[in-house]
Write an enzyme that holds these catalytic residues in place. Sequence first.
Site, mmCIF file in Angstrom:
data_model
loop_
_atom_site.group_PDB
_atom_site.id
_atom_site.type_symbol
_atom_site.label_atom_id
_atom_site.label_comp_id
_atom_site.label_asym_id
_atom_site.label_seq_id
_atom_site.Cartn_x
_atom_site.Cartn_y
_atom_site.Cartn_z
ATOM 1 N N ASP A 106 60.600 35.430 10.225
ATOM 2 C CA ASP A 106 60.418 34.158 10.916
ATOM 3 C C ASP A 106 61.801 33.539 11.128
ATOM 4 O O ASP A 106 62.474 33.845 12.104
ATOM 5 C CB ASP A 106 59.497 33.297 10.046
ATOM 6 C CG ASP A 106 59.077 31.988 10.699
ATOM 7 O OD1 ASP A 106 59.317 31.818 11.902
ATOM 8 O OD2 ASP A 106 58.510 31.136 10.008
ATOM 9 N N VAL A 156 50.725 33.082 12.848
ATOM 10 C CA VAL A 156 49.728 34.152 12.940
ATOM 11 C C VAL A 156 49.143 34.478 11.560
ATOM 12 O O VAL A 156 49.784 34.249 10.540
ATOM 13 C CB VAL A 156 50.333 35.439 13.556
ATOM 14 C CG1 VAL A 156 50.686 35.237 15.022
ATOM 15 C CG2 VAL A 156 51.562 35.912 12.783
HETATM 16 P P1 IMP Z 1 61.378 33.480 6.837
HETATM 17 O O1 IMP Z 1 62.128 33.426 5.546
HETATM 18 O O2 IMP Z 1 61.384 32.166 7.555
HETATM 19 O O3 IMP Z 1 61.834 34.602 7.737
HETATM 20 O O4 IMP Z 1 59.862 33.696 6.488
HETATM 21 C C1 IMP Z 1 59.411 34.927 6.125
HETATM 22 C C2 IMP Z 1 58.118 34.869 5.375
HETATM 23 O O5 IMP Z 1 57.329 33.738 5.750
HETATM 24 C C3 IMP Z 1 57.286 36.070 5.709
HETATM 25 O O6 IMP Z 1 57.550 37.128 4.838
HETATM 26 C C4 IMP Z 1 55.868 35.552 5.623
HETATM 27 O O7 IMP Z 1 55.396 35.700 4.311
HETATM 28 C C5 IMP Z 1 55.984 34.097 5.958
HETATM 29 N N1 IMP Z 1 55.610 33.807 7.374
HETATM 30 C C6 IMP Z 1 56.449 33.514 8.396
HETATM 31 N N2 IMP Z 1 55.784 33.309 9.546
HETATM 32 C C7 IMP Z 1 54.487 33.483 9.259
HETATM 33 C C8 IMP Z 1 53.276 33.439 10.057
HETATM 34 O O8 IMP Z 1 53.252 33.193 11.274
HETATM 35 N N3 IMP Z 1 52.109 33.684 9.390
HETATM 36 C C9 IMP Z 1 52.073 33.968 8.055
HETATM 37 N N4 IMP Z 1 53.166 34.039 7.282
HETATM 38 C C10 IMP Z 1 54.362 33.801 7.873
#
Ligand code: IMP
Length: 178
Positions: A106, A156
Amino acid sequence: MSSIQVLDKEFVPFISKAQIAESIQKLAKEINQDFEGKKPLFLGVLNGSFMFASDLFKEITIDAEITFIKLASYIGTESSGNVLTTIGLDKDLEGRHLIIVEDIIDTGRTMTKFLQQLENDGLASISIATLLIKPEALAYNIQAKYVGFSIENKFVVGYGLDYDGYGRNIPEIYQIKE
Ligand code: IMP
Ligand code: MG
């Protein structure tokens, strides 16, 4: 397919079982070619990646190992900011080719923090395989070599991904209805 409810939110069909399967076959084929003879270590990031890691690993035909770790907590539909410490990494990584398996990147914060922790482990190589990536949300410089789907910046669920702990059991991916 029609819309579904997970807790208080409505979601619409987004990526089908067949599309997921096809994408995984493609990714596995590339990995099988790129890591032939290298005995890579797949590292699934729990909880979200359990289905993807399982289906991907079934398509791996070269010698390879898999293990799992737990990293971050994600609260509600927004990244919680604090990445927790790595739990369960009991493998010696020295000289290994590591393939990190994530459900979704994300902002990229989780992966960035984790990669920093791996810096001094003497790995031969590090690659990232993620089923989903949200390029518009990306706030860190992450190079994911194996990407299933680049998606727009909307929440999602399904296929391992949760909304507040629920929805992981849905066999396809649904997107929040706005
Ligand atoms: P980041 O550190 O912002 O890249 O977030 C990564 C983590 O957030 C992922 O491993 C997911 O567990 C969670 N995540 C991010 N976007 C979503 C989504 O749209 N749905 C569900 N979980 C998400
Ligand atoms: Mg995750």
